[in-house]
Scaffold this motif. Structure first.
Motif, PDB file in Angstrom:
ATOM      1  N   LEU A  31       0.826  -1.205   0.000  1.00 23.46           N
ATOM      2  CA  LEU A  31       0.000   0.000   0.000  1.00 23.46           C
ATOM      3  C   LEU A  31       0.864   1.259   0.000  1.00 23.46           C
ATOM      4  CD1 LEU A  31      -3.029  -0.500   0.034  1.00 23.46           C
ATOM      5  CD2 LEU A  31      -3.080   0.470   2.339  1.00 23.46           C
ATOM      6  N   ILE A  32       1.891   1.187   0.884  1.00 21.70           N
ATOM      7  CA  ILE A  32       2.782   2.361   0.972  1.00 21.70           C
ATOM      8  C   ILE A  32       3.446   2.616  -0.378  1.00 21.70           C
ATOM      9  CG2 ILE A  32       4.945   3.195   2.004  1.00 21.70           C
ATOM     10  CD1 ILE A  32       4.013   1.762   4.597  1.00 21.70           C
ATOM     11  N   LEU A  33       3.924   1.500  -0.953  1.00 18.58           N
ATOM     12  CA  LEU A  33       4.587   1.663  -2.260  1.00 18.58           C
ATOM     13  C   LEU A  33       3.612   2.227  -3.288  1.00 18.58           C
ATOM     14  CD1 LEU A  33       6.826  -1.503  -2.624  1.00 18.58           C
ATOM     15  CD2 LEU A  33       7.542   0.870  -2.389  1.00 18.58           C
ATOM     16  N   PHE A  34       2.391   1.699  -3.230  1.00 20.42           N
ATOM     17  CA  PHE A  34       1.385   2.161  -4.184  1.00 20.42           C
ATOM     18  C   PHE A  34       1.122   3.654  -4.021  1.00 20.42           C
ATOM     19  CE2 PHE A  34      -3.062   3.213  -5.025  1.00 20.42           C
ATOM     20  CZ  PHE A  34      -3.107   2.956  -6.386  1.00 20.42           C
ATOM     21  N   TYR A  35       0.931   4.058  -2.697  1.00 14.77           N
ATOM     22  CA  TYR A  35       0.664   5.475  -2.445  1.00 14.77           C
ATOM     23  C   TYR A  35       1.829   6.358  -2.871  1.00 14.77           C
ATOM     24  CZ  TYR A  35      -3.720   4.588  -0.042  1.00 14.77           C
ATOM     25  OH  TYR A  35      -4.994   4.240   0.232  1.00 14.77           O
ATOM     26  N   MET A  36       3.029   5.843  -2.577  1.00 13.54           N
ATOM     27  CA  MET A  36       4.213   6.646  -2.967  1.00 13.54           C
ATOM     28  C   MET A  36       4.254   6.829  -4.468  1.00 13.54           C
ATOM     29  SD  MET A  36       7.229   5.301  -0.478  1.00 13.54           S
ATOM     30  CE  MET A  36       8.511   5.676  -1.586  1.00 13.54           C
ATOM     31  N   PHE A  37       4.025   5.721  -5.201  1.00 11.82           N
ATOM     32  CA  PHE A  37       4.065   5.776  -6.663  1.00 11.82           C
ATOM     33  C   PHE A  37       3.004   6.742  -7.199  1.00 11.82           C
ATOM     34  CE2 PHE A  37       2.619   4.092 -10.791  1.00 11.82           C
ATOM     35  CZ  PHE A  37       3.783   4.303 -11.506  1.00 11.82           C
TER      36      PHE A  37
END
Ligand code: HEM
Length: 544
Positions: A31-37
């Motif tokens: 999720l974090i990676l997704f939000y960061m992207f």
């Protein structure tokens, strides 16, 4: 029950906690990676959407002065690369500038390359004349083809200044141009014979190959002290011709990885690097052979100072000016390369216009007849001094340079080496590629009045109310040779060769349209802008 339940629950919890935590951890990381992207993407898109000029102009790069530089946003990553990578970039840029209200200066992106283009003579002067624009962005092909060691792409500095001064003194000085007049006349005569030969053999003439052979021989005579018999299929001439053509293709080819450097690790559609690597050893072999011939020359073939060619000059340099052999190859190759095509293609444009405008053709003929008696005799060859007394011919050549500038974007761009403030309040940031749209300036109705697409030499005749424009870089309304420190050093030689050749072609033949292949003024932009469909014509000798 309650207890056991609690226990079980706790136990279950105890058993599954690590697993649940694992799952949550992955979820969280994903999720974090997704939000960061997503944030990165959104920020990037917002930044892109609000940066006039496109992706290479982000972070307010175009707003360094009190007036921002306007320009199209283009596509993310690519900017305006797709629209400018093929076709007629000068026309597309002119259209983009007018739809973005950015005629004075427009910012745009070629992938990661930030660029500006002006269609305004005053801004063009500020850029071209400034020492802060005295270097050029170097294309990968130019680097591979050794041009970064020669005059055209050498960065501003002592090496470039020395090369330019040597070339200006020994190659392009008026007395040197005059000294080579005989050679140019000889090449013209050979070309006229070839034209007459083809007309009687085929009933029409394809002019381009004759002009290319003449230009190549004219320049090899000056630079190498050598003439080639192209008709007799001299092997060295054929090789040289091929090298020049391939070099032109490569330098003119749009190389995507110049603007998207990461692309070179994946895909290189025009195989520029590979072809350059194959070409350079052939150039070196040929030019080194010619240098060796000069070194091996015995005293019996000693030349007078006026007969010196450019190889002799480079070999005679000493001290700090002395060039190593590789630098000599680069400088000599550049001269051959530059001096060949621009002149040939300009003459082809002039002749196309003269065929479409028979009245103008006959005006030149009349002018030459009054100036040079017996112009039609096959033995009379026009001299540079005759041309200096032919204002109409001069106006025709200027009009051809206006209508069909061989370098509509001045062929070789400039690079800013500092943040550069312009008089209109805009600031061009350091390391920006700067171009001048000379084609747009030369077709601007505010400068040239209505009918800018009409071929009308009278606009340059003071006697007809026209304006006298110095096309050699003194007047930015028409500066097809550029201006400032990097102005074309071969401009006088180019103008002398073109004028002499046009005069000879008109004096010796009447040129009429080949109805089976009508004159087509469509352009093709490679390194220079040439006729897309080579000129075919019927010639009628004016001489018995
Ligand atoms: C009709 C003929 C020609 C045209 C239209 C032409 C045009 C140009 C233009 C537009 C430039 C760039 C100028 C700038 O950045 O301000 C240039 C540079 C140059 N031209 Fe020409 N040229 C012609 C003939 C020649 C000839 C005959 C030679 C040499 C034999 C030559 C050698 C060069 C060189 C060496 C440069 C690079 C100068 C530098 O960067 O310092 N050109 N030319």
């Amino acid at each position: 029950m309650g207890l056991s339940n609690t226990y079980e629950d706790t136990n279950m919890l105890g058993f599954s906690l690590p697993a649940i935590l694992e799952i949550n951890k992955y979820c969280d990381i994903n999720l974090i990676l997704f939000y960061m992207f997503a944030t990165f993407l959104i920020c990037g898109l917002i930044n892109w959407a609000f940066s006039s000029g496109g992706p290479a102009w982000k972070n307010g790069r175009n707003k360094m002065g009190r007036t921002p530089i306007p320009g199209p946003i283009g596509l993310p990553i690519f900017g305006s690369l797709f629209s400018l990578s093929r076709g007629l970039a000068h026309r597309k840029l002119a259209r983009m500038a007018s739809s973005n209200a950015a005629r004075r200066l427009m910012a745009f992106s070629l992938g990661s390359t930030p660029a500006v283009v002006t269609a305004d003579p005053c801004i063009a002067r500020e850029i071209l004349a400034s020492p802060h624009f005295a270097s050029r962005p170097i294309k990968e092909s130019a680097k591979h083809l050794m041009f970064s060691r020669a005059i055209g792409f050498a960065p501003d500095g002592p090496h470039w200044r020395m090369l330019r001064s040597v070339a200006s003194t020994h190659l392009f000085a008026p007395r040197r141009i005059l000294a080579h007049q005989g050679g140019r006349q000889l090449e013209c005569s050979a070309m006229l014979s070839a034209v007459a030969g083809e007309q009687s053999l085929k009933g029409h003439v394809q002019l381009r190959k004759h002009l290319q052979a003449m230009s190549l021989n004219t320049i090899t005579d000056i630079v190498f002290g050598k003439r080639y018999d192209v008709v007799e299929h001299d092997d060295e001439a054929l090789e040289l011709n091929e090298l020049v053509r391939e070099g032109f293709e490569l330098l003119g080819a749009f190389n995507w990885s110049d603007h998207l450097p990461w692309l070179k690790y994946f895909y290189e559609p025009s195989r520029v690097r590979e072809r350059c690597v194959a070409l350079v050893p052939r150039v070196e072999r040929l030019v080194k052979k010619i240098i060796k011939e000069h070194c091996d020359r015995d005293g019996s073939t000693e030349k007078t100072r006026e007969e010196y060619d450019f190889v002799d000059v480079l070999l005679s340099l000493y001290g700090e000016e002395k060039l190593d052999e590789d630098d000599m190859v680069a400088v000599l190759w550049e001269m051959i390369f530059r001096g060949t095509d621009t002149t040939a293609l300009l003459i082809e444009w002039v002749m196309a216009e003269l065929i479409l405008n028979p009245k103008i053709q006959s005006n030149i003929h009349k002018e030459l007849q009054t100036l040079v008696p017996n112009t039609s005799s096959s033995h009379v060859i026009i001299a540079d001094t005759d041309i200096a007394r032919s204002p109409y011919l001069e106006a025709v050549v200027k009009e051809a340079l206006r209508r069909h500038p061989p370098g509509p974007l001045l062929s070789w761009a400039r690079l800013s080496t500092t943040d550069f403030p312009l008089s209109n309040g805009m600031v061009i940031p350091a390391y920006t590629t700067a171009m001048v749209n000379m084609w747009a300036i030369a077709h601007d109705p505010m400068i040239w009045g209505d009918n800018t697409f009409e071929f009308r030499p009278e606009r340059f005749l003071a006697s007809d109310g026209g304006t006298g424009v110095d096309v050699r870089g003194g007047d930015l309304r028409l500066a097809p040779f550029g201006a400032g420190r990097r102005v074309c050093p071969g401009r006088k030689l180019g103008l002398a060769s073109v004028s002499m050749c046009v005069a000879e072609l008109v004096m010796k033949f009447e040129w009429i349209e080949d109805k089976s292949k009508p004159v087509d003024l469509s352009e093709e932009l490679k390194l220079s802008c040439e006729m897309k469909k080579p000129l075919s014509a019927i010639v009628i000798p004016r001489v018995n």
